[in-house]
Design an enzyme around this catalytic site. Structure first.
Site, PDB file in Angstrom:
ATOM      1  N   GLU A   1       0.805  -1.223   0.000  1.00  0.00           N
ATOM      2  CA  GLU A   1       0.000   0.000   0.000  1.00  0.00           C
ATOM      3  C   GLU A   1       0.839   1.275   0.000  1.00  0.00           C
ATOM      4  OE1 GLU A   1      -2.544  -0.589   3.345  1.00  0.00           O
ATOM      5  OE2 GLU A   1      -4.008  -1.758   2.217  1.00  0.00           O
TER       6      GLU A   1
ATOM      7  N   GLU B   1       7.144 -21.663   8.297  1.00  0.00           N
ATOM      8  CA  GLU B   1       7.642 -20.757   9.330  1.00  0.00           C
ATOM      9  C   GLU B   1       8.664 -21.401  10.258  1.00  0.00           C
ATOM     10  OE1 GLU B   1       4.890 -20.681  13.173  1.00  0.00           O
ATOM     11  OE2 GLU B   1       3.805 -19.972  11.406  1.00  0.00           O
TER      12      GLU B   1
END
Length: 277
Positions: A87, A118
Site C-alpha cells: 500500500e 515458518e
C-alpha cells in the site's frame, strides 16, 4: 523426542480465552464479546508508542540515506507485512522496492497456508538475500507469538550483517524481540478464540504497521500538510480526490485544477506548477 520449547514459555497469545462455551453463545453475544476485546487493542498499542517512535526514527533515517524497509513474517503476520508494503506505492507514490513484504512460503502463502514454512530458521535470510539486502536496509520481523523460527533466523543474520532490525510482537520477552534492536511488544492478552492471533494480535500489528509506515513516509516528505500529494492516480475516485486537493491548496477552479492534474499526472507537480516561480 523433539523438545517443544514453547511449552515451557509463558506465551500470552496462547492462553485460554477469557470466555467459555463460545459454541453456546448467540450470534449477538459472540459479536459483542469480540467487540469488547477489540476495544482493548488501541490501549495496548498506545503503551508501545515510545518503542514505535524509536523504530520509526531509525527507519526514516536509513531510508533518507537510500535504504529500504523489509517486513518479514509468517502466516497472518507475514500477510499484514505484505499488505502494508504493497500500500505504500499507491498511497505515497514511492517505488515498489522501497518497502518490501516477505512471507514464509512465498507469495503462495498469501492466499494459502504453506505447511511448516515458518519453522525454517535459515529460509528467512535466504529470502532476504534475493533482494540484495545490505547494511543500508532495515528488517522488521512480524510475529504475534514472538517465537517464529523463520523470523528469528532472519533477524539474527541481519544483525550479524550489520543491518538495523526491529520487530512487532504480541508477547513480552520473546525470542524475536531478543533479536531485534528496536522491538515493539504489543501485549493484547488472550484472544477471544483461544490462540487465534489473526484477531486482537493481528489488529494490533496492523495498527502498529500503519503508524510505522505513515510516520516514516511523512518524515521522508511524501505528505504535504495532511494530504497524499504523491498518491498514484489509479482510479477515478483518486483522480477526483486529487482535483479537490489542488482546488483547496491553490484556490483554482475545478476546470483549471482538472487540466493541471491531467497535464502533470501528480497532485504535487500540479500544485507546484500553479505557484508563481
Amino acid at each position: 523426542m523433539t523438545e517443544i520449547k514453547e511449552l515451557h514459555m509463558e506465551i500470552t497469545t496462547e492462553r485460554d480465552s477469557n470466555y467459555k462455551d463460545l459454541d453456546k453463545m448467540s450470534v449477538r453475544e459472540i459479536l459483542e464479546n469480540i467487540n469488547r476485546e477489540d476495544k482493548t487493542v488501541p490501549d495496548a498499542v498506545e503503551k508501545t508508542i515510545p518503542q514505535i517512535e524509536k523504530l520509526a526514527t531509525a527507519v526514516a533515517e536509513k531510508m533518507a540515506d537510500g535504504g529500504r524497509l523489509f517486513y518479514i513474517g509468517a502466516g497472518t503476520s507475514g500477510r499484514l507485512g505484505v499488505v502494508d508494503a504493497s500500500e505504500c506505492p499507491p498511497t505515497f507514490g514511492v517505488p515498489f522496492d522501497w518497502v518490501i513484504g516477505i512471507i514464509a512460503g512465498g507469495d503462495t502463502a498469501i492466499r494459502k497456508a504453506v505447511e511448516f514454512a515458518e519453522d525454517d530458521t535459515e529460509q528467512g535470510w535466504l529470502d532476504l538475500l534475493k533482494y540484495d539486502i545490505n547494511e543500508g536496509d532495515v528488517v522488521v520481523g512480524i510475529a504475534a507469538s514472538g517465537t517464529t523460527p523463520y523470523v528469528i533466523g532472519a533477524l539474527r543474520k541481519a544483525n550479524e550483517n550489520g543491518l538495523i532490525t526491529g520487530c512487532v510482537v504480541c508477547n513480552s520477552n520473546s525470542p524475536v524481540a531478543a533479536e531485534a534492536q528496536f522491538p515493539v511488544e504489543v501485549v493484547v492478552g488472550p484472544e477471544f478464540l483461544s490462540g487465534s492471533t489473526r484477531m486482537k494480535s493481528g489488529t494490533a500489528q496492523k495498527l502498529v504497521l500503519n503508524m510505522l509506515s505513515t510516520a516514516v513516509m511523512i518524515k521522508l516528505g511524501r505528505v504535504k500538510g495532511n494530504k497524499m500529494v504523491d498518491m498514484q492516480l489509479t482510479n477515478h475516485k483518486l483522480f477526483v480526490r486529487g482535483v479537490r486537493m489542488i482546488m483547496k491548496e491553490t484556490g483554482l477552479d475545478q476546470t483549471t485544477s482538472t487540466q493541471l492534474l491531467e497535464r502533470y499526472g501528480s497532485v504535487r507537480k500540479a500544485i507546484n506548477a500553479s505557484v508563481p516561480q
